[in-house]
Each structure stands twice: as C-alpha cells, then as structure tokens.
Motif scaffolding. Structure first.
Motif, PDB file in Angstrom:
ATOM      1  N   UNK A  75     -12.450  -3.083   7.972  1.00  0.00           N
ATOM      2  CA  UNK A  75     -12.577  -3.759   6.054  1.00  0.00           C
ATOM      3  C   UNK A  75     -11.426  -3.392   5.046  1.00  0.00           C
ATOM      4  N   UNK A  76     -10.550  -2.261   5.216  1.00  0.00           N
ATOM      5  CA  UNK A  76      -9.358  -1.552   5.137  1.00  0.00           C
ATOM      6  C   UNK A  76      -7.984  -1.694   6.063  1.00  0.00           C
ATOM      7  N   UNK A  77      -8.379  -1.996   7.500  1.00  0.00           N
ATOM      8  CA  UNK A  77      -6.814  -2.143   8.393  1.00  0.00           C
ATOM      9  C   UNK A  77      -5.810  -2.891   8.055  1.00  0.00           C
ATOM     10  N   UNK A  78      -4.960  -2.340   8.023  1.00  0.00           N
ATOM     11  CA  UNK A  78      -3.215  -3.465   7.947  1.00  0.00           C
ATOM     12  C   UNK A  78      -2.318  -1.874   8.271  1.00  0.00           C
ATOM     13  N   UNK A  79      -1.518  -2.771   8.215  1.00  0.00           N
ATOM     14  CA  UNK A  79      -0.030  -1.904   8.553  1.00  0.00           C
ATOM     15  C   UNK A  79       0.444  -1.038   7.987  1.00  0.00           C
ATOM     16  N   UNK A  80       0.179  -1.356   6.123  1.00  0.00           N
ATOM     17  CA  UNK A  80       0.080  -1.304   5.029  1.00  0.00           C
ATOM     18  C   UNK A  80      -0.462  -0.447   5.268  1.00  0.00           C
ATOM     19  N   UNK A  81      -1.241  -0.142   5.228  1.00  0.00           N
ATOM     20  CA  UNK A  81      -2.831   0.656   4.593  1.00  0.00           C
ATOM     21  C   UNK A  81      -2.738   2.238   5.867  1.00  0.00           C
ATOM     22  N   UNK A  82      -2.440   1.896   6.797  1.00  0.00           N
ATOM     23  CA  UNK A  82      -1.939   2.884   7.899  1.00  0.00           C
ATOM     24  C   UNK A  82      -0.856   3.667   7.389  1.00  0.00           C
ATOM     25  N   UNK A  83       0.012   3.346   6.725  1.00  0.00           N
ATOM     26  CA  UNK A  83       1.006   4.215   6.187  1.00  0.00           C
ATOM     27  C   UNK A  83      -0.175   5.441   5.112  1.00  0.00           C
ATOM     28  N   UNK A  84      -0.401   5.099   3.717  1.00  0.00           N
ATOM     29  CA  UNK A  84      -1.221   5.559   3.327  1.00  0.00           C
ATOM     30  C   UNK A  84      -2.464   6.172   3.449  1.00  0.00           C
ATOM     31  N   UNK A  85      -3.906   5.698   4.094  1.00  0.00           N
ATOM     32  CA  UNK A  85      -4.657   6.743   4.389  1.00  0.00           C
ATOM     33  C   UNK A  85      -4.397   8.044   4.890  1.00  0.00           C
ATOM     34  N   UNK A 104      -5.325   9.366  -0.991  1.00  0.00           N
ATOM     35  CA  UNK A 104      -5.858   8.389  -0.445  1.00  0.00           C
ATOM     36  C   UNK A 104      -6.515   8.567   0.649  1.00  0.00           C
ATOM     37  N   UNK A 105      -7.867   8.528   0.866  1.00  0.00           N
ATOM     38  CA  UNK A 105      -8.932   8.673   2.319  1.00  0.00           C
ATOM     39  C   UNK A 105      -8.218   8.512   3.402  1.00  0.00           C
ATOM     40  N   UNK A 106      -9.559   9.451   4.517  1.00  0.00           N
ATOM     41  CA  UNK A 106      -9.102   9.493   5.239  1.00  0.00           C
ATOM     42  C   UNK A 106      -9.464   8.598   5.955  1.00  0.00           C
ATOM     43  N   UNK A 107      -9.383   8.515   7.577  1.00  0.00           N
ATOM     44  CA  UNK A 107      -9.876   7.260   8.397  1.00  0.00           C
ATOM     45  C   UNK A 107     -10.848   6.927   8.965  1.00  0.00           C
ATOM     46  N   UNK A 119     -13.022   3.760  -1.334  1.00  0.00           N
ATOM     47  CA  UNK A 119     -11.581   3.874  -2.266  1.00  0.00           C
ATOM     48  C   UNK A 119     -10.548   3.743  -0.946  1.00  0.00           C
ATOM     49  N   UNK A 120     -10.975   2.900   0.334  1.00  0.00           N
ATOM     50  CA  UNK A 120     -10.394   2.936   1.703  1.00  0.00           C
ATOM     51  C   UNK A 120      -8.824   1.862   1.345  1.00  0.00           C
ATOM     52  N   UNK A 121      -9.475   0.692   0.571  1.00  0.00           N
ATOM     53  CA  UNK A 121      -8.725  -0.758   0.426  1.00  0.00           C
ATOM     54  C   UNK A 121      -7.044  -0.761  -0.035  1.00  0.00           C
ATOM     55  N   UNK A 122      -6.740  -0.948   0.093  1.00  0.00           N
ATOM     56  CA  UNK A 122      -4.822  -1.682   0.497  1.00  0.00           C
ATOM     57  C   UNK A 122      -4.697  -2.025  -0.918  1.00  0.00           C
ATOM     58  N   UNK A 123      -3.805  -1.627  -1.564  1.00  0.00           N
ATOM     59  CA  UNK A 123      -3.535  -2.088  -3.104  1.00  0.00           C
ATOM     60  C   UNK A 123      -3.384  -4.109  -3.196  1.00  0.00           C
ATOM     61  N   UNK A 124      -2.744  -4.956  -1.402  1.00  0.00           N
ATOM     62  CA  UNK A 124      -2.880  -6.161  -1.958  1.00  0.00           C
ATOM     63  C   UNK A 124      -3.797  -6.754  -1.379  1.00  0.00           C
ATOM     64  N   UNK A 125      -4.538  -6.207  -1.141  1.00  0.00           N
ATOM     65  CA  UNK A 125      -5.765  -6.369   0.080  1.00  0.00           C
ATOM     66  C   UNK A 125      -6.640  -7.557  -1.133  1.00  0.00           C
ATOM     67  N   UNK A 126      -6.767  -8.633  -0.419  1.00  0.00           N
ATOM     68  CA  UNK A 126      -8.271  -9.573  -1.139  1.00  0.00           C
ATOM     69  C   UNK A 126      -9.733  -8.715  -0.761  1.00  0.00           C
ATOM     70  N   UNK A 127     -10.608  -7.779  -1.211  1.00  0.00           N
ATOM     71  CA  UNK A 127     -11.306  -7.512  -0.864  1.00  0.00           C
ATOM     72  C   UNK A 127     -13.004  -8.326  -0.492  1.00  0.00           C
ATOM     73  N   UNK A 128     -12.660  -9.938  -1.001  1.00  0.00           N
ATOM     74  CA  UNK A 128     -13.693 -10.648  -0.520  1.00  0.00           C
ATOM     75  C   UNK A 128     -14.528 -10.175   1.258  1.00  0.00           C
ATOM     76  N   UNK A 154       0.196  -1.242  -0.243  1.00  0.00           N
ATOM     77  CA  UNK A 154       0.129   0.180  -0.153  1.00  0.00           C
ATOM     78  C   UNK A 154       0.361   1.414   0.376  1.00  0.00           C
ATOM     79  N   UNK A 155       1.947   1.044   0.652  1.00  0.00           N
ATOM     80  CA  UNK A 155       3.074   2.512   0.252  1.00  0.00           C
ATOM     81  C   UNK A 155       4.624   2.326   0.177  1.00  0.00           C
ATOM     82  N   UNK A 156       4.652   1.856  -0.308  1.00  0.00           N
ATOM     83  CA  UNK A 156       6.163   0.889  -0.867  1.00  0.00           C
ATOM     84  C   UNK A 156       6.812   2.087  -0.679  1.00  0.00           C
ATOM     85  N   UNK A 157       6.457   3.726  -0.872  1.00  0.00           N
ATOM     86  CA  UNK A 157       7.917   5.172  -0.883  1.00  0.00           C
ATOM     87  C   UNK A 157       7.045   5.732  -0.355  1.00  0.00           C
TER      88      UNK A 157
END
Length: 704
Positions: free
Chosen positions: A366-376, A381-384, A448-457, A307-310
C-alpha cells in the motif's frame, strides 16, 4: 484574513448550510442517508440539488463537477455549467437530483488494469453524501465514487467506503459482547503532509523536476541537513506568507489545517490536520495537495510532493495516523483507566497486531511506488520490513501475556493478566520510534511508510479490512463462548503469542534487525515489483472478497495498474536522463574542457607550464567519456525494454506480463541510471559553475 470561525467551511455545503436551506423533513432524510446509508428518494434529491445549486451560485459558482479519484492517484473532474435553455432564447440556472446523484464521464482513458477495453468508454460517477460538496475555482465540486458501465470499481473511494462499513460492522459486534450498543464505529485518519518549496525560477530550469518531480542529477551541496538547524527552525517570511495563505484556503474548504513547521531537510516543511473520518480525511488530503501547489505558484514557489526529490537528504512522507471511534465518541484505542475498558482496549490492540502480522505484505504494497522506493529505509523513513512499535509499557504487557508472568505497572502495582485485573495502561510512557513503520502513539497508530504524493485511500482500505477480519474472527469465537471472560482471556493470550513476532521496539535501521526479521519470518520487500507481486496472494484475495471490498478481478487490475505505473515512471525518468545528458550536461562538460584546454595551449605558447589545468582537462575528458559511455548503456537498456515488454505481453498478458516488465526496469534500467548519475554528479563537482546548465542543490535548497 477574516475571522477564522466565519471563514472556516465558508465554501462547503456542510450540515449547518443544509440545515438552513433544506426543509426539516428533507434535512432529516438526508441525515439518515449520511449516517445509515439509506437510499435517497428522488424527490428529496431534487430538493437537495436545487438548494445546493442556489447556495453555490450565491458563492459565485457557475459550474458543477462530479469530483472523483480514479486509479491515477490524483483527482479528476468534468465541468458542466448550470445553464439550461430558457424562454425566448435566454437561459435559466438548473441542477436536478438526477444530475446530483449520477454523472457519466468518459472512462476509457483512465487506468483500468484490463477491466475494460479502450473502446468501452462509458463510466459512472455516484454521489457520496458522506463527504460534503464544496466550491473550488467557482465550481461546485460533488465528491463521488467512480465505476464502469458493468459496475466494476475504477476508483479509490469506493473500496475505502466499503472497508469503513466492514470494520464498523465487526467492531460493533465485538462491542456488543462487552454490553455496549452503537450504530457505527468510524475509522479516523490524520494524514501529516510533508513537502518541499523551491523557487519557481529554479524549477523552470530543471527538466528533471518538471517531467519527473525529482532531481535525476545533483551533487550534494556543501551543507545538507547535518546541522539540524532547519527542523522546527524559524520559518522564513516568504514561507510563512505561503503557509498563512494555505491555511486560509484550506479553512475555507473545511480542512482542519492545524500544525505547520519546518521539517528536517532544507526547504522541507510539514502541515498536519486534525483527525477526521477516513473518507473525509482522504478527500481533504487530496484537496490539500492541490491547494498547496496553487498557493505555492502564486507565491513564486513550486511545491514538490515527490517522495525523494533530492538525494542525500530526507524524503517526504505522509504519516497516516489511524484510530477507531464509536458514534458516541469513544476512542477504542484509548488504553483507559478501568479494568473493563482495558480488556476492551487490549482486545482491539490484539486485533490490530494480528492484522498487521497476517497482512504485512498488503501494508507494504500500500506504500509501494517508484518514488517511495528511493525514500524507504533512509533519513528517518521506516525500512521496507513491516513491524509494530507499541512502546515500553505495552511491550511489557505483551511480554507478560506471552510468558504468563504477572505484570507490574509503572506505579509498581502487581496485577495478573486477566480480564478482571488488567493493568492501567498510561499513555505516552515511552519515547516515539521514528524508524518503526507502524507505531502506537498513545491512542492511535501512525503508519509512516506512505509517500508524500500518495492517495492514502488504498492504505486505509487495507488497514480497515485487515483489522475487520481480525475482529470478525474474534466476534465469531467469543459470541459462542459459555464463559465470555475466560474465552476473552484465552483468546488474547493465544493471539498475542501467535503474532508477537511483528512487535519490535528497537532500531529499524540496525542491520541486525533485518537478520532478526528474517529469523522471525517477516517479509522483506525492498522494491515495488516485489511488494506488488503479493496483491493477488490467495489469502489476500479471500480477505477482500469476504468483506466485499474487491472482486478477484478488481484486485488483479490494481496490481496491473500499479506495476504499469512503476514501469512507466522509470521509463520516463530514463528518457529524461538521456535527454538532459545529450542536450545539457555533455555539451556543458565538453565546452568547459575545450576552454580549459585552450588555456593550457595559450600558456604553453608563452613558455609557461599548466599542470593544474592539464590535470583538470584530463579528468574532464576521462569523466566525460565515461559519462558518454554510460549514456549509451542506459540508452541500450531503455531500448531493450521495448523487446522485453513485447515479449512479456505476448507471453503473459495482464498482471503477469506487468510483473516481468517492472522487474526489468528494476533489475536493468535503474542500475544503469544510478551509474550514469554517479558520473554526472562527479563532473558537476569539477565543472565551473557558470558552465553547469541548470541550478545545483546549493541553488535549489538554500535560496534567500
């Protein structure tokens, strides 16, 4: 490339293949199973399995696998060959209905969140006939659900399928009140997929990218995305070749890869598919991510899905475009042009607004992860904080409903907000809001909240179930009404007033919005540990159990799994930082400082002053010492985690202990990592390039 129509779906055991290869009665029986969920007769299953095997072999397949989606977030597969001992020590190729319908992979090493002990290894996969089998790497892949020996859910597909049934049942109930009969209402999803491509050779020199998927160190390049020249820009030939090969591979698998373009950040791109039913869309998105990595590899790239490689530039999301359609092709979120259609649309819109407001905590987690915390909350990216954007036109309708005033539409036609005189609501009468987490975009909602690597199930399970609950309540109430039109009008007005707080059409990045959101009573859950703590709230447990999505134990297991994943992710990142500091960064800084100091000494020997070099060596020495100290602090925090974890487990096993662990990583380890990176990045900016031990942002993001 072959002709696209001939290529598309060529590796899929789809309806046209089944119609060609199956007897008519078997084809019809399988169709009933797919559309109506009826049980498949074992005799029919054997015929289907044999036809599937013959087709797969004709395509070069030698093995089959039950392809499933455990709680790891990625897919899993165990391959078995078609061979069976034959006469005179030979072999024959066989595949039975029993093997098609059920498999038995070892379940002991998959996350279970306390649902089972490690020594309890048995697990079952069950064929999902609603998602077509396909061939990948000479293996017939059969999409399946995954459960434990005791029947508890261990995967992401089963809850999604249940949520699709739940919303279909309730939506059909509502439509019957409008005089419409339908057998099925499907949720459809189009997950836009963002990703980065970097050179494979550069990737191989970055331990942080290899081990964590993101850069743990890296000073900003002189140029980032501030020139806005990459977004929708001309696609580099190497990348265009990758995209062409990606399309071909996806089309073979029946995936509707439609749109491709450069995204905002350097090296960032996007692929968008055409809408499909939620189950198939999720399966296809999981396949898409896998195929992206394979195609990238053979083109000399690595595909980054973190979600936030750079730091300092856009992260990558997966925009989840969600809608509702009947089996007759009617989009229930299409505003329409007739009063009755508008009344129906407005009721489904109200149900969605109510669902998002009442279950905003579930949507956030449903959009929570360590990686996505850096992005939101940054760089588009939308706010939390969950809110809904519905546009100017619908916003005016909602405001009129709340105030009880008349509504004047875009054509200046004055209408009452009533069932028989609802306004004609045109599509796309306002701009899109890129800062909104949940935005209406004409005939669908874009989450718009899920991160790139998410399984959106999980995301779609929650959206489906929350909206199903709103529709259930509406159907119960309206079904008892003596005057349907009056009851409908009163319900819409009441529910819009009750949940108007979730609608926000302004700038989600504005600090004033956070204050306003707090005033409205909306959740602000900036971190994964905070968000996940709401999984087992009473109202959420009641939601899942009422619609047979999860048992309370299964909900608790998911909270524990995700909290454990969060802690493990931060732990791995911290250990990787320490390893890179000790073995790469600190030695490089000391080596450079030594060489500069020797230059100072040489100048002094011949009677020359070296003020620039002397200042540089002092700065290097001070910053290197500070970095070494920060490393030691980080090491202490990581070591301290062991004691916190042991205490948390002994004091409160399960999800409560996992909450304690995750909070420690968020409160103690992450700040130490951030402070360490700050110093290391400052050193990178003053150490000569030939000394720095791995490729910088300039190297990674601006390759030729």
């Amino acid at each position: 490339m072959s002709k696209v129509p001939e290529l598309f779906g060529s590796m899929v055991f789809n309806e046209s293949v089944m119609k060609e290869r199956l007897p008519k009665d078997v084809f019809k029986a399988l169709g009933r199973t797919i559309l109506e969920g009826t049980a498949l007769d074992p005799t029919v299953a054997n015929i289907v399995a044999n036809a599937m095997k013959d087709w797969a072999i004709s395509k070069g397949a030698t093995h089959y696998t039950h392809w499933f989606q455990p709680m790891t977030g990625v897919t899993a597969e165990k391959h078995d060959s078609f061979i069976t001992p034959g006469i005179e020590s030979g072999v024959i190729m066989e595949f039975s209905g029993k093997e098609l319908i059920k498999g038995e992979p070892d379940a002991s090493s998959f996350p279970s969140g306390g649902l089972r002990a490690t020594f309890e290894a048995r697990g079952y996969t069950a064929w999902d006939p609603t998602s077509y089998a396909f061939i990948k790497d000479n293996t017939l892949c059969i999409p399946t659900a995954f459960c434990s020996y005791t029947g508890q859910i261990l995967d992401k597909k089963t809850p999604l399928l249940r949520s699709m049934d739940a919303i279909s049942i309730q939506a059909c109930r509502v439509l019957r009140l409008f005089g419409k009969e339908c057998k099925r209402v499907n949720t459809t999803v189009g997950p836009e997929q963002e990703y980065f491509l970097i050179n494979k050779a550069d990737y191989a020199k970055r331990p942080d990218l290899i081990l964590t998927g993101r850069t743990l160190f890296g000073a900003s390049a002189p140029k980032g995305q501030e020139m806005d020249d990459h977004y929708f820009g001309s696609i580099r030939p190497r990348v265009k070749k990758f995209m062409a090969e990606l399309d071909e591979e996806l089309w073979k698998l029946g995936i509707y890869s439609k749109t491709e373009h450069n995204e905002v950040a350097p090296c960032q791109h996007e692929m968008a598919p055409i809408f499909e039913t939620s189950n198939i869309a999720v399966d296809h998105n999981q396949l898409t991510m896998e195929v992206m990595k394979k195609v990238a590899d053979r083109n000399g790239f690595v595909c980054l899905l973190h979600e936030k490689p750079f730091a300092g530039i856009n992260g990558s999301g997966k925009h989840n475009n969600w809608s509702l359609s009947t089996d007759r092709g009617e989009n229930l979120l299409e505003p329409g042009s007739t009063p009755s259609s508008n009344a129906q649309f407005l009721l489904f819109l109200t149900a969605t607004i109510k669902a998002v407001d009442e279950y905003q905590d579930l949507l956030r987690l449903s959009a929570a992860s360590a990686g996505n915390d850096y992005r939101l909350g940054a760089h588009e990216a939308p706010p939390a904080v969950i809110s809904m954007y519905i546009g100017d036109e619908l916003g005016a309708v909602v405001d009129a409903i709340v105030s009880g005033a008349n509504y004047t539409d875009a054509k200046k036609t004055n209408m009452d907000i009533g069932v028989t005189a609802l306004p004609d609501i045109p599509k796309d009468t306002s701009d899109r809001n890129r800062t909104s987490p949940f935005a209406f975009t004409g005939n669908k909602f874009e989450f718009r909240m899920p991160g790139s690597a998410f399984n959106v199930a999980c995301t779609n399970t929650i959206i489906n179930t929350a909206v199903a609950e709103s529709l259930r309540q509406f159907a119960d109430e309206l079904g008892k009404a003596e005057n349907f039109e009056q009851a409908l009008s009163e319900l819409i007005v009441r529910e819009i007033k009750a949940h108007r707080r979730i609608v926000f059409n302004g700038n989600g990045y504005d600090d004033a919005w956070l204050a306003e959101a707090k005033k409205r009573g909306l959740h602000n859950l900036p971190s994964t540990p905070e968000a996940l703590s709401h999984y087992t709230d009473k109202k959420n447990l009641q939601l899942f159990t009422r619609h047979n999505i999860y048992t309370p134990v299964e909900v608790g297991s998911r909270e524990e799994i995700l909290l454990e994943e969060y802690g493990k992710t931060i732990h791995i990142e911290a250990l990787t930082m320490l390893d890179m500091l000790q073995k790469l960064i600190l030695p490089a800084c000391m080596r450079y400082a030594k060489d500069v100091a020797e230059g100072v000494a040489l100048k002094k020997q011949i009677g020359l002053e070296a003020p620039v070099e002397l200042e540089l060596v002092r700065d290097l020495t001070e910053k290197t010492a500070a970095l070494s100290k920060a490393k030691d602090v980080l090491a202490e925090k990581v070591e301290g985690a062991k004691h916190v974890l042991d205490h948390a487990l002994s004091a409160a096993p399960g999800s409560v202990g996992a909450r304690t662990k995750s909070r420690y990583y968020y409160d103690e380890v992450l700040p130490a990592m951030e402070e360490t990176r700050k110093i290391a990045d400052a050193l990178e900016s003053i150490v000569a390039k030939e000394y720095w031990p791995f490729p910088t942002y300039s190297d990674l993001l601006f390759y030729v």
